[in-house]
Write a protein that holds these residues in place. Structure first.
Motif, PDB file in Angstrom:
ATOM      1  N   ALA A   1      -0.519   1.291  15.297  1.00  0.00           N
ATOM      2  CA  ALA A   1      -0.827   1.364  13.865  1.00  0.00           C
ATOM      3  C   ALA A   1      -1.170   2.768  13.393  1.00  0.00           C
ATOM      4  N   ASP A   2      -1.555   3.661  14.302  1.00  0.00           N
ATOM      5  CA  ASP A   2      -1.878   5.023  13.878  1.00  0.00           C
ATOM      6  C   ASP A   2      -0.674   5.712  13.246  1.00  0.00           C
ATOM      7  N   THR A   3       0.527   5.228  13.563  1.00  0.00           N
ATOM      8  CA  THR A   3       1.731   5.874  13.027  1.00  0.00           C
ATOM      9  C   THR A   3       2.008   5.514  11.579  1.00  0.00           C
ATOM     10  N   TRP A   4       1.364   4.499  11.051  1.00  0.00           N
ATOM     11  CA  TRP A   4       1.526   4.250   9.608  1.00  0.00           C
ATOM     12  C   TRP A   4       0.257   4.558   8.823  1.00  0.00           C
ATOM     13  N   ASN A   5      -0.539   5.446   9.420  1.00  0.00           N
ATOM     14  CA  ASN A   5      -1.727   5.981   8.773  1.00  0.00           C
ATOM     15  C   ASN A   5      -1.396   7.389   8.272  1.00  0.00           C
ATOM     16  N   ASP A   6      -1.558   7.622   6.970  1.00  0.00           N
ATOM     17  CA  ASP A   6      -1.233   8.928   6.401  1.00  0.00           C
ATOM     18  C   ASP A   6      -2.107  10.052   6.950  1.00  0.00           C
TER      19      ASP A   6
ATOM     20  N   MET B   1       0.720  11.423  13.824  1.00  0.00           N
ATOM     21  CA  MET B   1       2.110  11.677  13.464  1.00  0.00           C
ATOM     22  C   MET B   1       2.221  12.414  12.141  1.00  0.00           C
ATOM     23  N   ALA B   2       1.525  11.931  11.128  1.00  0.00           N
ATOM     24  CA  ALA B   2       1.589  12.552   9.803  1.00  0.00           C
ATOM     25  C   ALA B   2       0.992  13.959   9.831  1.00  0.00           C
ATOM     26  N   ARG B   3      -0.095  14.137  10.556  1.00  0.00           N
ATOM     27  CA  ARG B   3      -0.716  15.470  10.628  1.00  0.00           C
ATOM     28  C   ARG B   3       0.210  16.481  11.295  1.00  0.00           C
ATOM     29  N   MET B   4       0.872  16.072  12.370  1.00  0.00           N
ATOM     30  CA  MET B   4       1.805  16.978  13.052  1.00  0.00           C
ATOM     31  C   MET B   4       2.903  17.457  12.102  1.00  0.00           C
ATOM     32  N   ILE B   5       3.457  16.538  11.368  1.00  0.00           N
ATOM     33  CA  ILE B   5       4.545  16.881  10.458  1.00  0.00           C
ATOM     34  C   ILE B   5       4.067  17.865   9.403  1.00  0.00           C
ATOM     35  N   ARG B   6       2.917  17.596   8.809  1.00  0.00           N
ATOM     36  CA  ARG B   6       2.400  18.497   7.772  1.00  0.00           C
ATOM     37  C   ARG B   6       2.129  19.884   8.338  1.00  0.00           C
ATOM     38  N   THR B   7       1.581  19.940   9.552  1.00  0.00           N
ATOM     39  CA  THR B   7       1.279  21.231  10.171  1.00  0.00           C
ATOM     40  C   THR B   7       2.554  22.023  10.441  1.00  0.00           C
ATOM     41  N   ALA B   8       3.549  21.356  11.000  1.00  0.00           N
ATOM     42  CA  ALA B   8       4.803  22.041  11.329  1.00  0.00           C
ATOM     43  C   ALA B   8       5.512  22.547  10.080  1.00  0.00           C
TER      44      ALA B   8
ATOM     45  N   VAL C   1       8.287   5.048   9.256  1.00  0.00           N
ATOM     46  CA  VAL C   1       9.197   6.089   8.778  1.00  0.00           C
ATOM     47  C   VAL C   1       8.864   6.528   7.350  1.00  0.00           C
ATOM     48  N   VAL C   2       8.333   5.643   6.560  1.00  0.00           N
ATOM     49  CA  VAL C   2       7.937   6.028   5.199  1.00  0.00           C
ATOM     50  C   VAL C   2       6.750   6.990   5.255  1.00  0.00           C
ATOM     51  N   VAL C   3       5.809   6.745   6.157  1.00  0.00           N
ATOM     52  CA  VAL C   3       4.687   7.678   6.334  1.00  0.00           C
ATOM     53  C   VAL C   3       5.205   9.041   6.788  1.00  0.00           C
ATOM     54  N   ALA C   4       6.172   9.050   7.706  1.00  0.00           N
ATOM     55  CA  ALA C   4       6.737  10.312   8.184  1.00  0.00           C
ATOM     56  C   ALA C   4       7.418  11.073   7.051  1.00  0.00           C
TER      57      ALA C   4
ATOM     58  N   ILE D   1      18.567   0.897  12.188  1.00  0.00           N
ATOM     59  CA  ILE D   1      19.036   1.919  11.261  1.00  0.00           C
ATOM     60  C   ILE D   1      19.175   1.358   9.856  1.00  0.00           C
ATOM     61  N   GLY D   2      19.730   0.156   9.734  1.00  0.00           N
ATOM     62  CA  GLY D   2      19.870  -0.446   8.410  1.00  0.00           C
ATOM     63  C   GLY D   2      18.533  -0.653   7.728  1.00  0.00           C
ATOM     64  N   LEU D   3      17.537  -1.137   8.475  1.00  0.00           N
ATOM     65  CA  LEU D   3      16.233  -1.394   7.864  1.00  0.00           C
ATOM     66  C   LEU D   3      15.481  -0.095   7.590  1.00  0.00           C
ATOM     67  N   ILE D   4      15.644   0.907   8.445  1.00  0.00           N
ATOM     68  CA  ILE D   4      15.032   2.208   8.168  1.00  0.00           C
ATOM     69  C   ILE D   4      15.630   2.823   6.923  1.00  0.00           C
ATOM     70  N   ARG D   5      16.949   2.760   6.812  1.00  0.00           N
ATOM     71  CA  ARG D   5      17.609   3.316   5.630  1.00  0.00           C
ATOM     72  C   ARG D   5      17.126   2.611   4.364  1.00  0.00           C
ATOM     73  N   ALA D   6      16.997   1.297   4.429  1.00  0.00           N
ATOM     74  CA  ALA D   6      16.528   0.539   3.267  1.00  0.00           C
ATOM     75  C   ALA D   6      15.098   0.922   2.911  1.00  0.00           C
ATOM     76  N   ALA D   7      14.235   1.070   3.917  1.00  0.00           N
ATOM     77  CA  ALA D   7      12.833   1.416   3.660  1.00  0.00           C
ATOM     78  C   ALA D   7      12.721   2.795   3.034  1.00  0.00           C
ATOM     79  N   LEU D   8      13.461   3.758   3.564  1.00  0.00           N
ATOM     80  CA  LEU D   8      13.410   5.116   3.007  1.00  0.00           C
ATOM     81  C   LEU D   8      13.940   5.135   1.574  1.00  0.00           C
ATOM     82  N   ASP D   9      15.037   4.459   1.347  1.00  0.00           N
ATOM     83  CA  ASP D   9      15.625   4.448   0.002  1.00  0.00           C
ATOM     84  C   ASP D   9      14.700   3.772  -1.001  1.00  0.00           C
ATOM     85  N   ASP D  10      14.108   2.661  -0.591  1.00  0.00           N
ATOM     86  CA  ASP D  10      13.213   1.932  -1.493  1.00  0.00           C
ATOM     87  C   ASP D  10      11.978   2.752  -1.852  1.00  0.00           C
TER      88      ASP D  10
END
Length: 328
Positions: free
Chosen positions: A95-100, A104-111, A156-159, A177-186
């Motif tokens: 669950a830590d991966t869908w925490n803003d 995961m989210a902190r690494m992305i922002r830092t990079a 993936v939405v948090v990322a 892939i289909g569900l990730i694409r749908a989540a990102l698009d939505d």
């Protein structure tokens, strides 16, 4: 005196191998630092890098050193990094991966803040964030495909919200892939591409990676990763992900699967990645340390083989070092 024209072809291949300049002129495949994607491991709650014994030269970095590592790779010509988190907040579902505010989210922002032009890719899976080490929700001693997909959509939405330039799902769940694409698009992230670990084998070459991410994993992933014996299924897996909307396909591992890489290249025009995995890296290192191979020559030859087989980009623990070798 024997007339050599009677014992050999009139055309001599060696004519174009005679000098370094001639060999360079007709070289068909070339490596460049921008071909490489550097994997970076980041661990919570450490103050100094932690060496990974099975992967000499690779470490888990503290969060406060991620920025300088991204900047250092950029200066060497690397244009993409792939981030792996080593979490101290593991649970049954990751669950830590869908925490803003999670790792995961902190690494992305830092990079992204460290080098805004760097392509920051997020490895999207759960194995580094679950207490059991599997790639998703475990039910009846196996990963539940559909429950994992629902959690992956949140991840993936948090990322994307954190600023990832690319999503890289690695869990080999059907339909991901289909569900990730749908989540990102939505969520309004239609512009974010997906690099799928589309053909990922249940390989013995992954062993050192578990040390790298401090995995608690026990058992096997044979029910969701691919059987190494199946080349036709490997192609089908990648073509299915292409049909679901994957922007980039991938073969993992690399050196033992060059036939699969070439086969996918022959059947798809999508950009194609390959992952030179931890065991491949560790074997070259071990051979070099034993004095039986030339590390630089073997590493570069293996990377060249991936490009020759059809890869457009190469994920490798040699990325930084190879970039230096190529520009010396």
């Amino acid at each position: 005196m024997t007339d050599t024209r009677l014992i050999g072809p009139e055309f001599r291949f060696r004519r174009l191998r005679r000098t370094p300049a001639l060999r360079e002129m007709v070289r068909e495949t070339r490596l460049h630092p921008s071909d490489f994607i550097r994997p970076i491991f980041v661990e919570e709650n450490i103050q100094e890098p932690v060496a990974i014994a099975s992967m000499p030269g690779v470490v888990r970095y503290p969060e406060n050193q991620l920025a300088e590592q991204v900047q250092a790779s950029w200066k060497k010509g690397i244009r993409a990094v792939l981030l792996f988190g080593v979490s101290s907040h593991k649970d049954a579902v990751g669950a830590d991966t869908w925490n803003d505010e999670g790792l995961m989210a902190r690494m992305i922002r830092t990079a992204k803040a460290a080098q805004p032009d760097m392509c920051v890719i997020c490895d999207n899976c759960f194995c580094e964030y679950t207490d059991h080490g599997h790639c998703g929700v475990v039910c009846n001693d196996d990963v539940d495909n559909d429950q994992t997909l629902l959690n992956l959509q949140k991840q993936v939405v948090v990322a994307a919200r954190a600023g990832a330039d690319m999503i890289a799902p690695s869990g080999m769940q059907d339909g991901m892939i289909g569900l990730i694409r749908a989540a990102l698009d939505d969520a309004g992230y239609e512009q974010i591409p997906v690099m799928s670990y589309s053909t990922k084998f249940a390989s013995a070459f992954y062993g050192p990676f578990r040390d790298a991410v401090d995995s608690t994993f026990k058992g096997s992933r044979n029910t969701y990763q691919m059987d190494p014996a199946n080349a036709r299924e490997a192609l089908a897996e990648s073509l299915q992900d292409e049909a679901e909307g994957a922007d980039i396909l991938m073969v993992k591992p690399g050196i033992a699967y060059l036939d699969v890489l070439a086969h996918i290249r022959a059947h798809s025009s999508r950009p194609l990645a390959v992952y030179q995995v931890s065991g491949e890296y560790a074997m070259i290192k071990a051979g070099a340390q034993a004095g039986v191979i030339d590390e630089r020559a073997v590493a570069l030859e293996s990377l060249l083989a991936f490009k020759r087989a059809g890869a457009d980009m190469i994920i490798s623990y040699y990325a930084d070092q190879a970039a230096v070798w190529l520009t010396e």
